[in-house]
Design a protein around this motif. Structure first.
Motif, mmCIF file in Angstrom:
data_model
loop_
_atom_site.group_PDB
_atom_site.id
_atom_site.type_symbol
_atom_site.label_atom_id
_atom_site.label_comp_id
_atom_site.label_asym_id
_atom_site.label_seq_id
_atom_site.Cartn_x
_atom_site.Cartn_y
_atom_site.Cartn_z
ATOM 1 N N UNK A 1 0.665 -1.629 -0.207
ATOM 2 C CA UNK A 1 0.207 0.320 -0.395
ATOM 3 C C UNK A 1 1.177 1.480 -0.498
ATOM 4 N N UNK A 2 0.071 2.499 -0.048
ATOM 5 C CA UNK A 2 1.265 3.980 -0.347
ATOM 6 C C UNK A 2 0.849 3.999 0.622
ATOM 7 N N UNK A 3 0.341 4.089 1.799
ATOM 8 C CA UNK A 3 0.323 4.832 2.801
ATOM 9 C C UNK A 3 1.404 5.084 3.950
ATOM 10 N N UNK A 4 0.989 6.363 4.448
ATOM 11 C CA UNK A 4 2.444 6.922 5.068
ATOM 12 C C UNK A 4 2.240 7.031 6.375
ATOM 13 N N UNK A 5 3.425 6.805 6.928
ATOM 14 C CA UNK A 5 2.879 6.558 8.914
ATOM 15 C C UNK A 5 4.061 7.385 9.258
ATOM 16 N N UNK A 6 3.412 7.882 9.659
ATOM 17 C CA UNK A 6 3.660 9.501 10.843
ATOM 18 C C UNK A 6 3.608 9.154 12.316
ATOM 19 N N UNK A 7 4.440 9.935 13.361
ATOM 20 C CA UNK A 7 4.411 10.015 14.219
ATOM 21 C C UNK A 7 4.736 11.802 14.617
ATOM 22 N N UNK A 8 3.793 11.573 15.609
ATOM 23 C CA UNK A 8 3.201 12.915 15.494
ATOM 24 C C UNK A 8 3.824 13.904 17.115
ATOM 25 N N UNK A 9 4.130 14.569 17.149
ATOM 26 C CA UNK A 9 4.345 15.434 19.029
ATOM 27 C C UNK A 9 4.351 16.456 18.902
ATOM 28 N N UNK A 10 3.174 16.706 20.668
ATOM 29 C CA UNK A 10 3.043 17.846 19.806
ATOM 30 C C UNK A 10 3.360 18.744 21.111
ATOM 31 N N UNK A 28 10.856 3.152 8.258
ATOM 32 C CA UNK A 28 11.641 1.794 9.835
ATOM 33 C C UNK A 28 10.867 1.016 9.305
ATOM 34 N N UNK A 29 9.030 0.925 9.275
ATOM 35 C CA UNK A 29 8.190 0.137 9.677
ATOM 36 C C UNK A 29 8.050 -0.808 8.165
ATOM 37 N N UNK A 30 8.641 0.163 6.894
ATOM 38 C CA UNK A 30 8.606 -1.349 6.114
ATOM 39 C C UNK A 30 9.483 -2.444 6.258
ATOM 40 N N UNK A 31 10.707 -1.732 6.217
ATOM 41 C CA UNK A 31 12.207 -1.928 6.876
ATOM 42 C C UNK A 31 12.077 -3.384 8.279
ATOM 43 N N UNK A 32 10.489 -2.667 9.572
ATOM 44 C CA UNK A 32 10.642 -3.191 10.410
ATOM 45 C C UNK A 32 9.746 -5.073 9.796
#
Ligand code: ADP
Length: 270
Positions: A1-10, A28-32
């Motif tokens: 899939x082409x979805x993006x995995x983003x960690x967001x900090x506020x 990184x998630x894909x490699x894992x």
């Protein structure tokens, strides 16, 4: 899939502003995921010989008085442990390949010499099947890279050609310059590979016929290793085949450019 995995900090910035820190974790998630997949496959593949070995050990124990049975089980025990050893070696090779950049620790490699040794090391299995290895061509320019890895790759291709070919056939090994690259080809008169399978044979542990691969001592990692080695050298591997018509695997490697940098030889002309 082409979805993006983003960690967001506020983080609050005073009363009026907040700071948003977005961290792209897609790669990184894909490699894992790929790594977890590999670990799962490895465990599965290791279980077969390990299980067989412990069963055979028990069988030998139980057949203590039957010398014929003991000999038969012992022979199978040797075969299974050889398989396990080959598997472990290929797994180590593949993990090593993923962690190193061969171009950073490379040397000048004479591919004529590497290919000759790769052929030589396959002489015995070829003789056992009365397979003739015909070698043709030389190149007069070296490549840059890791000699041992290039040897492993070429050995694997020739080993496959011999293992999948019927007895009394010929394996052709060719070396030449083409389109500014060094081209190495390995041709066999084996069963061939269908177009669908050709897309998958470079995947780890993929085999067209698992029983056949296992019987001939294959690990399912050979072509995966070859592909990694070739890619690490900036080259590419392709396969031409048709069922019943044999197969040709072709490796193309960049030539080491020995002509000195123009800036280095003629600074005075600037
Ligand atoms: P294996 O250890 O099973 O040979 P490889 O990664 O080297 O694993 O090859 C993957 C699969 O591709 C093999 O199981 C076989 O089905 C197919 N294959 C590889 N080389 C050849 C060949 N020269 N002729 C026919 N099939 C081949």
């Amino acid at each position: 899939s082409s979805s993006l995995i983003v960690h967001v900090r506020v983080a609050p910035l005073g009363d009026e502003y907040i700071l948003l820190l977005a961290d792209d974790r897609t790669e990184i998630t894909r490699t894992e995921a790929v790594r977890n997949d590999f670990v799962a496959n490895v465990s599965h593949e290791l279980k077969t010989p390990v299980g067989a070995i412990s069963l055979l050990a028990e069988a030998i124990d139980g057949a203590a008085d039957d010398q014929v049975a003991v000999r038969r089980f012992t022979a199978r025990l040797h075969k299974e442990s050889a398989r396990l050893a080959a598997l472990v070696q290929d797994i180590i090779e593949l993990s090593r390949l993923q962690g190193t950049n061969v171009m950073l620790q490379g040397e000048i490699v004479d591919i004529n010499e590497v290919l000759a040794e790769a052929v030589d090391r396959n002489k015995l299995p070829a003789e056992e099947k009365r397979i003739k290895i015909l070698v043709g061509g030389t190149v007069d320019q070296p490549v840059f890279g890791d000699r041992d890895l290039l040897m492993t790759a070429l050995r694997n291709l020739i080993d496959n050609a011999i293992r999948y070919s019927p007895a009394d056939t010929t394996v052709g090994v060719g070396l030449r310059h083409r389109d500014g690259l060094i081209q190495i080809s390995v041709t066999d008169q084996g069963p061939g590979i269908s177009a669908d399978e050709q897309e998958r044979i470079f995947e780890r542990f993929y085999r067209v016929d698992a029983a056949r691969s296992r019987q001939t001592g294959g690990t399912g990692l050979g072509l995966s290793i070859v592909k990694h080695v070739v890619a690490n050298h900036g080259g590419e591997i392709t396969v031409w085949s048709q069922p019943g018509q044999g197969s040709t695997f072709t490796v193309r490697l960049p030539i080491l450019d020995e002509t000195p940098d123009q800036d280095a030889v003629a600074p005075a002309e600037k």
